[in-house]
Scaffold this motif. Sequence first.
Motif, PDB file in Angstrom:
ATOM      1  N   ASP A  33      -3.527  -4.395   4.615  1.00 66.35           N
ATOM      2  CA  ASP A  33      -4.505  -4.493   5.299  1.00 66.35           C
ATOM      3  C   ASP A  33      -5.116  -3.195   5.709  1.00 66.35           C
ATOM      4  OD1 ASP A  33      -4.073  -7.042   5.136  1.00 66.35           O
ATOM      5  OD2 ASP A  33      -3.517  -7.409   7.315  1.00 66.35           O
ATOM      6  N   GLY A  34      -4.551  -2.011   5.123  1.00 61.47           N
ATOM      7  CA  GLY A  34      -4.951  -0.640   5.912  1.00 61.47           C
ATOM      8  C   GLY A  34      -5.171  -0.003   4.592  1.00 61.47           C
ATOM      9  N   CYS A  35      -4.799   1.257   4.250  1.00 57.79           N
ATOM     10  CA  CYS A  35      -4.951   2.147   3.196  1.00 57.79           C
ATOM     11  C   CYS A  35      -4.859   1.872   1.980  1.00 57.79           C
ATOM     12  CB  CYS A  35      -4.554   3.578   3.818  1.00 57.79           C
ATOM     13  SG  CYS A  35      -2.846   3.596   3.617  1.00 57.79           S
ATOM     14  N   GLY A  36      -3.983   0.843   1.844  1.00 58.25           N
ATOM     15  CA  GLY A  36      -3.551   0.525   0.339  1.00 58.25           C
ATOM     16  C   GLY A  36      -2.664   1.294  -0.312  1.00 58.25           C
ATOM     17  N   ARG A  69      -0.963  -0.532  -8.406  1.00 57.01           N
ATOM     18  CA  ARG A  69      -0.331   0.729  -7.939  1.00 57.01           C
ATOM     19  C   ARG A  69       0.929   0.506  -7.775  1.00 57.01           C
ATOM     20  NH1 ARG A  69      -4.796   1.575  -3.019  1.00 57.01           N
ATOM     21  NH2 ARG A  69      -6.548   2.568  -4.493  1.00 57.01           N
ATOM     22  N   GLN A  94      -8.303   1.960   9.501  1.00 57.02           N
ATOM     23  CA  GLN A  94      -8.172   0.958   8.499  1.00 57.02           C
ATOM     24  C   GLN A  94      -7.235  -0.072   8.557  1.00 57.02           C
ATOM     25  OE1 GLN A  94      -8.720   2.867   4.147  1.00 57.02           O
ATOM     26  NE2 GLN A  94      -7.766   4.550   5.539  1.00 57.02           N
ATOM     27  N   GLY A  95      -7.517  -1.109   8.996  1.00 55.08           N
ATOM     28  CA  GLY A  95      -6.852  -2.148   9.350  1.00 55.08           C
ATOM     29  C   GLY A  95      -7.482  -3.421   9.725  1.00 55.08           C
ATOM     30  N   PRO A  96      -6.658  -4.744  10.287  1.00 56.89           N
ATOM     31  CA  PRO A  96      -7.175  -5.803  10.453  1.00 56.89           C
ATOM     32  C   PRO A  96      -7.832  -6.151  11.678  1.00 56.89           C
ATOM     33  CG  PRO A  96      -4.999  -5.937  10.939  1.00 56.89           C
ATOM     34  CD  PRO A  96      -5.153  -4.577  10.405  1.00 56.89           C
ATOM     35  N   PHE A 100       3.709  -1.769   1.165  1.00 56.50           N
ATOM     36  CA  PHE A 100       2.219  -1.535   0.814  1.00 56.50           C
ATOM     37  C   PHE A 100       1.498  -1.798   1.990  1.00 56.50           C
ATOM     38  CE2 PHE A 100      -1.604  -3.376  -1.004  1.00 56.50           C
ATOM     39  CZ  PHE A 100      -2.184  -2.330  -1.593  1.00 56.50           C
ATOM     40  N   TRP A 126       9.819 -10.522   4.308  1.00 55.39           N
ATOM     41  CA  TRP A 126      10.725  -9.245   4.083  1.00 55.39           C
ATOM     42  C   TRP A 126      12.257  -9.625   4.407  1.00 55.39           C
ATOM     43  CZ3 TRP A 126       6.620  -8.676   7.548  1.00 55.39           C
ATOM     44  CH2 TRP A 126       7.006  -8.704   8.891  1.00 55.39           C
ATOM     45  N   ARG A 147       1.081  -4.256  23.009  1.00 55.47           N
ATOM     46  CA  ARG A 147       1.885  -3.249  22.154  1.00 55.47           C
ATOM     47  C   ARG A 147       1.991  -2.106  23.302  1.00 55.47           C
ATOM     48  NH1 ARG A 147       5.301  -3.519  17.793  1.00 55.47           N
ATOM     49  NH2 ARG A 147       3.768  -4.533  16.660  1.00 55.47           N
ATOM     50  N   CYS A 206      -1.755   6.183   7.782  1.00 54.34           N
ATOM     51  CA  CYS A 206      -2.262   5.617   8.721  1.00 54.34           C
ATOM     52  C   CYS A 206      -1.399   5.701  10.226  1.00 54.34           C
ATOM     53  CB  CYS A 206      -2.873   3.922   8.706  1.00 54.34           C
ATOM     54  SG  CYS A 206      -3.795   3.896   7.332  1.00 54.34           S
ATOM     55  N   TRP A 233       1.305   2.653  -1.267  1.00 57.67           N
ATOM     56  CA  TRP A 233       2.606   2.320  -1.447  1.00 57.67           C
ATOM     57  C   TRP A 233       3.340   3.364  -1.052  1.00 57.67           C
ATOM     58  CZ3 TRP A 233       4.886  -2.180  -2.283  1.00 57.67           C
ATOM     59  CH2 TRP A 233       4.340  -2.933  -2.899  1.00 57.67           C
ATOM     60  N   ARG A 265       2.074   1.338  12.551  1.00 59.87           N
ATOM     61  CA  ARG A 265       1.134   0.045  12.597  1.00 59.87           C
ATOM     62  C   ARG A 265       2.047  -1.145  12.919  1.00 59.87           C
ATOM     63  NH1 ARG A 265      -4.069   0.186  10.366  1.00 59.87           N
ATOM     64  NH2 ARG A 265      -4.892   1.988  11.212  1.00 59.87           N
ATOM     65  N   ASN A 266       1.304  -1.978  13.105  1.00 61.29           N
ATOM     66  CA  ASN A 266       2.093  -3.399  13.193  1.00 61.29           C
ATOM     67  C   ASN A 266       2.495  -3.973  11.763  1.00 61.29           C
ATOM     68  OD1 ASN A 266       2.515  -6.401  13.245  1.00 61.29           O
ATOM     69  ND2 ASN A 266       0.620  -6.607  14.348  1.00 61.29           N
ATOM     70  N   GLY A 267       3.710  -4.306  11.716  1.00 64.67           N
ATOM     71  CA  GLY A 267       4.593  -4.490  10.500  1.00 64.67           C
ATOM     72  C   GLY A 267       3.783  -5.556   9.555  1.00 64.67           C
ATOM     73  N   TYR A 268       2.867  -6.588  10.201  1.00 61.09           N
ATOM     74  CA  TYR A 268       2.184  -7.397   9.484  1.00 61.09           C
ATOM     75  C   TYR A 268       1.003  -7.042   8.529  1.00 61.09           C
ATOM     76  CZ  TYR A 268       5.324 -10.882  12.094  1.00 61.09           C
ATOM     77  OH  TYR A 268       6.280 -11.381  12.301  1.00 61.09           O
ATOM     78  N   GLU A 269       0.593  -5.743   8.736  1.00 57.02           N
ATOM     79  CA  GLU A 269      -0.369  -5.428   8.061  1.00 57.02           C
ATOM     80  C   GLU A 269       0.183  -4.932   6.631  1.00 57.02           C
ATOM     81  OE1 GLU A 269      -2.418  -1.886   9.800  1.00 57.02           O
ATOM     82  OE2 GLU A 269      -2.303  -2.788  11.712  1.00 57.02           O
ATOM     83  N   ARG A 277       3.054  -5.167   3.154  1.00 64.11           N
ATOM     84  CA  ARG A 277       3.526  -6.041   2.374  1.00 64.11           C
ATOM     85  C   ARG A 277       4.934  -5.401   1.732  1.00 64.11           C
ATOM     86  NH1 ARG A 277       4.973  -9.413  -2.156  1.00 64.11           N
ATOM     87  NH2 ARG A 277       3.237  -9.832  -3.385  1.00 64.11           N
ATOM     88  N   PRO A 329      -9.077  -7.394   6.588  1.00 61.13           N
ATOM     89  CA  PRO A 329      -8.900  -5.937   6.628  1.00 61.13           C
ATOM     90  C   PRO A 329     -10.401  -5.122   6.835  1.00 61.13           C
ATOM     91  CG  PRO A 329      -7.737  -6.983   4.908  1.00 61.13           C
ATOM     92  CD  PRO A 329      -8.503  -7.885   5.480  1.00 61.13           C
TER      93      PRO A 329
END
Lengths: 217, 418, 86, 970
Positions: free
Chosen positions: C61-64, D717, A148-150, C58, B299, D270, C10, C66, C13-17, C19, A155
């Motif tokens: 861009d992935g599983c949602g 959430r 799940q990702g961009p 959060f 951030w 990467r 997940c 927090w 991952r890339n930090g930009y995914e 929030r 997304p």
Amino acid sequence: MAEIRRESPVDFGVRSLETEVRSDWPVALAYDAEGDGPWVVDLSHKTRWDLQDGQVGELTPAGQSVPATPGMSVLADGILINRMNRTQTSIYHLGSDAPDLPDHPGFTDVTEATIFLALFGPHALHIAEKLSNLDLGDPNKEAPFLLQGPFCHVPCQIVTLEKDAEDGTNGAGGFVLTCSRGYAQSMVHAILDAGAEFGLRPAGEQRFAQWLAALSS
Amino acid sequence: MFGKMMPRMGTPKWGQKPLWGRKPRLKSHYDAVIIGGGLHGLATAYYLAKAHGLTDVAIIEKRYIGFGGAGRNTAIVRANQRTQYNVPLYKEALDLWPVLTRELDFNLMFNNCGNLNLMHSEAAMKAARMTIATAQFHGVESHLIDAKEAKALVPALNISEDITFPIHGAMFHPPGGIVRHDAVVWGLAKGCAKHGVHIHQQTEATAIHTENGKITGVTTSRGKIHTPRVLVTAGGYSAGIIYHMLGIKLPISVLTIQAMVTQPLKPILDHVVSSGAYHCYANQTLKGEIATGAHMDPWPNYTTQNTAHYIKHQAEALSDWLPCLRGVKFMRIWGGLADMTPDMAPIMDGNNLIDGFYMDCGWGYFGFKSCSAVGKYMAAFMASGNCPEMLKPFNLKRYENHALMGETAALVSYTPDN
Amino acid sequence: MALTLTCPVCGKRNGYEFRYGGEDKGPRPAEEGMTPSAWCDYVHMNKCTAGVQKEWWFHRDGCGAWFTTYRDTVANLEVDAPEVTE
Amino acid sequence: MNRLNQLPTLRIDPAEKRTLSYRGKSLPGVAGDTVATALFANGVRIFARSLKYHRPRGLYSLDGECANTMMDVDSIPNVRTENTLLKNGMVVKEQNVKGSAEFDWMGFIDKFDWMMPAGFYYHTMHKPAAVWPHAMKQIRKAAGLGEISPDYVMRGRFDELFLKADVTVVGGGAAGMRAALAAAEGGLRVVLLEARPHLGGCFDYRVSDNGDGTPLYQRARELAEQVAATTNIRVFTHAPLVGTYSNNLITAHQVGSDSDSFTERYIEIRSESIVVATGCIERPLLFDNNERPGVMQVGCAHRLARTYGILPGKQAVFAVGHDLGLEAAIDLFDLGLKIGCVADIREDGQNPDLLMALADRAIPVLKGWVAAKAHGKTVTKVTLTTVEGTVKRDFDCDLLVASAGLTPVTGPFIMAQAKMGYDNHTGYFLPTELPERMFPAGRLTGVGDPRAIEASGRLAGLQAAAACGVSLNGELDAAKAATAALPGPERGCKLVTAPVKGRKSFICFDEDATIKSVKQAIDKGFDVPELVKRFAGVGLGPGQGGIPGHNLPLFVAKYTASSATPKPTTLRPPLVPTFIATYAGAHHHMFKRTPLHKSQKAAGGVFRNIGVWKRARYFSDDFDCREEILNVRGNVGMLDGSTLGKFRIHGPDALKALQRVYVSDMSKVKEGRIKYSAMCNDDGCVIDDGVVVKRGENDYYFTTSTGRAGATVEWIRYHTRFDGWDFHLVNLTDAMGVINLSGPNARKVLAKVTDADLSSEAFPFSGYREITVGGSIPARAMRLGFVGELSYELHVAASYMQAVWDLLEEAGAEFGIRNFGVEAQNVLRMEKCHIILGQESEQRTNLLDVGLGFLWDRTKSACKTVGAVALRQAEKDPNRFKLVGIRMEDDDRPARDGALIVDTKVRGYVATMRKSFTTGEAVGMALVEKPLSDIGTRLEIFEDECNGVRLYARVVKMPFYDPNGERMKA
């Protein structure tokens, strides 16, 4: 009154060679000059369910058990089940017919929420490299698996159904992808553009069915 | 051949002597200590000494003057802010550049080439109209122009419809422009030194001391200083210093902001042009480089490292709205810190929570444009102990009073609860 | 700088995914008896730690999800073993 | 010029001809030439003029470290011609010259350098103030190198690639290739990046042998073949690294060849671990006129001959500080270059075999000597001196090969935030602590012996593999032992400058900074290299520090007599200048379209971006939308509202979650009814509004504004993250399209396509029904009144949207149904004083300010509703803004949106205002300070460009249209 038709959000900009109407969906079965791959196939008419429940791991959607850990997928009898997180799983009906949505309140039919594409054949994963930094060919994972990702900034849920052998040029590797329906045009444009150098062509559902059959065997 | 006929003179005399005097000794007492040798600290010290006769002032700088935001910003100045509290302050700052050039006898290289802020929707045009009306109401020149007029000013602009954010028009602010940021640092340092201010570089403040609710001194890496007045104006480091030395929390998030330049070109861009939708500005420096930036990683960070993500973002944005630059190469990128507040307006307050303690922070990426005027008013504040009218709206209390300043129309949300 | 974060679902991952969701300030306080300064402290105020802090993210861009993690704000790197410098 | 066409080391194909156009002439070149080598072969020696003094400049490093050979190629400015492969038909021009590079009218400025010490501009041209604007214009004209046209269009195809690798090896020389091969042994995914168009590095052009009789170039080609045969190594040539970042992210760009599908592409990798095998460049020798055309570095001279088949001169003098210089002298002599003298800066330490070979060829060697001055516009003579400057001798020559020493290409380490320190043995700045999973290999570690270079590569490759978790047993130890057994790092020459005053000794070519100007900067108090860089302008030019990077800190340390070791200056990405087009790459525009996009377009829709969506804002070129508006008021219209956020929330704790984020008491949501409510942030400011319907037990469907849809799941959430509640959200925004059917005839139209009872009794205002349209299509129908008329909002599965739209259009034809767009909706709802967030509110506007306080339920504090605390605290504040209805005193002159409400200060602003086509009144909404909010208050309006003329309005009752809501409830 006009004939009622459903519309796929995906438009490859070429006319299909053979079409079949299935529960109001015009489904392209084959395209002209599909070539030797790689191929992209629109599967947006295939039923997708979202299942969420605190005890999702104990449920058996469509008679199948849900994979134990997030990121794992199982493909059996044309049904692909992807564990998304602790409480959520997605169910893709890749075969031709989907049963009615089960009564359990955790199910939502999300077929309409996304576009659904399959991208497979030689260089399929090389095309993905041009659109996403997700590792669709992760050597540490066994296909099928869910990411799940961009993908092209949007997304997505991506399931690698088969990884390529060695350098990726000879493989039957490929993946299916869903993303928000509204992005259909942008996404298809980006994929076709990225795939042009490898000869990516739109193909019909039959091509996908052959691949699926080969995967399942 | 030409040169041989010219009488050979020596190097001009300003070419030789140290700009800000010899390195001073750290004294054990100063009338005021300013933590942070950036633009706000230097300007405040300069005005304390020059306008208020408070010459026994120490500037404590951990690295060297201008190390932080002062040397990392892209030097844009303007006075077309959104609210009536901000516009007069920035207007005064803008008016001060020529004055300081004369006073300091140092060429700050003010280029009032004008700023264009691009608008990409009907809604943005409306928002611009309010900002423009506010500027005009306060006597600051600013106009709403359409896309064609913008194109006439900036021939490289792409006003076609087929880009991510088509250009509808622009807010044109003729008196704005660019000032050579390094020159301001060095010029103010020169002015400070001339009036007797001690600039202590490579000196770190490690503690601020209080007794009975009053400031008593500062400990530095080179010894302790007794003083009744402390101003913390350390840019991105201010909020951390104020919390960790005095226990006062601030509504600040410190973010990394990046900028970069292209290889030098002959004149192609005569204005500062910016776009909120693209998170991107561009202007041409006197050296001919196109300076561009604006995007921030959302951030908190104290790193000034750069990101690949940012360069790519910048390239994509410029490809859209200044497409001729696609044939130009990026040359150098750098990062700095921006201390952001929820309402995009700074915090200038003091002498209330602790007697003799002053703060000047939360400037985000507006610290450069404001430094001259803020130095003037903060100096007045520190010299008298009373907050000048001009600075009153920028108090810290406004956050708990639910009275954000409204410097941005939209929410500034680095965290969902802002 | 190229932040990666480890999503509990997940993986890395890339930090930009993701929030950013703020410094960890603990559970939402009760509504009754909240003073303006206590409210402001919870909603707006930050410690601005230059070092390791616990914070919320959060996976947009992935599983949602927090989740909290520890990050060194000076290096902009996620850290495994939290040594919180207050 | 006759090329040395038979050399086995060549990377050109002399048989394949190319041409370029230069100064109106067509010049020949061959395949494999760079633009600069082709020009050089045609006798061009002066390629450009320098930025400040317009000094002639020529080929110096052949690797693009300075702007000396930057030219305009095919209208692209600042092209590094020495790195750019020649393509047929290229048009090459000089830059920054008045006249030509050969004879530049601006060249006289070089004589006036004494007037322009470091910091010149800061002290001049500001007195009197009126001088400055004129001076500035001249400075701008004089500054800059190349020129780009404002309507320039960059041709070509730009692409991008995002790779995952276990090991990335930067540098495709012998060390890099050995590292890649070693890392690949265990089956890892290996990427090899090489900046030049071919692998080989410093072996590629050298004929000396590697210790076992194989010439180095041949050894490099063997290794390249092995690399090519290893399927798990992906090789990218002509792909310079441009950035390294934390967590081992690498960026590079690749220049496409004729057979590639791209012109250039951006590459982002990467990588689990990284081997840096970038080798060395040369450290420039500082002496007077050290950058004259005819002065070049060792590698440049050597590669010109061996790689490109061009003898770099006829009569040469060498002034060098390392053995590669001696090796090159011998080889070039053998190729036909006459050498007057080799001055070696070092008194001793030379490889005796090389000295012997020089002696065999009767080439005079002067140890402890250095170049002091080059003479001539292009070199005609050189003055050599002893290092102490006591003795001098002149030599005639047309080529001076000058190189003080070597300097490692450590950019990848510096950009990865490695701490750098000065190494006394090699004289290099090297990482004192390696960044995690990053390993150095080859010449940049200081080794020069070919076997040691290879062994260090293999070792680094294995270390990188081990860092990926590959278990290597004894192999790593064996590789370590093998490396240790070979010659280690060599002692480097440390001389910075020849014994000269330095007025014309250029430490930085690109910005014309001399030793003298650096001294001046230091004297003025700028005593650290970073400040010297800024004040004197060193290393900030297009060459990006390649020339001064090593020398500046060494010189500053010497001049300040600092006891501390020299500190390196920093380096920043991009390591190599990179086109904006390349960084932008494929640059796909991603935006959303509604299911009705095509038909809306066909109907004349004028589209605008609304967040991530494209939406039809107008349906004619009348942007006041008169027809669209009146048709809704008098008849019936249809709006595509599909962008609205739509969600399902279900699960045992769904209600708790709704109570947390909505200000209303959501337990009162009834089945069959819609509930309008709002969400606030913790400041009590409204961030969203929408409707909620209950579709079953613990099962709700709710809408959000278009802009908030993307953040809604995150928001809910976030505010429940500590609670552990069991609820689930499904984003149905794209799954459901929305048609807003509005107008007095809406019921008649809808009735034609559904069997559902639409009477006001059966389906009242605020009702929610699930109906069937067109016989079989399910639709969720809501009776809303946003535009103030009888309205049905139909939520329909996206794939059926066009079908339903077509049905309604057909059914509505008899009533003159037509589209209306977002702007018409905006006016219609304004007349009803229904707010749009962001338009009637800004970040500081709370729920009470906009008059939505009635939505807030104060009794549910146990729910800890987001925003409730702030609302309570702000409730009594008399200083807040309030949203009011206003009407202009002159109905023919509505104020524009954004106009200010003023007295002596700004007291508010006009949020939205139009002259209503419906009522003929100029009405709108404004946010004003509370004391101005009473009905009847006269407001003074200040509009932009009003030239002092004020407009006036009065506060009036809201809404302006159908105040009792009879029409929408009909």
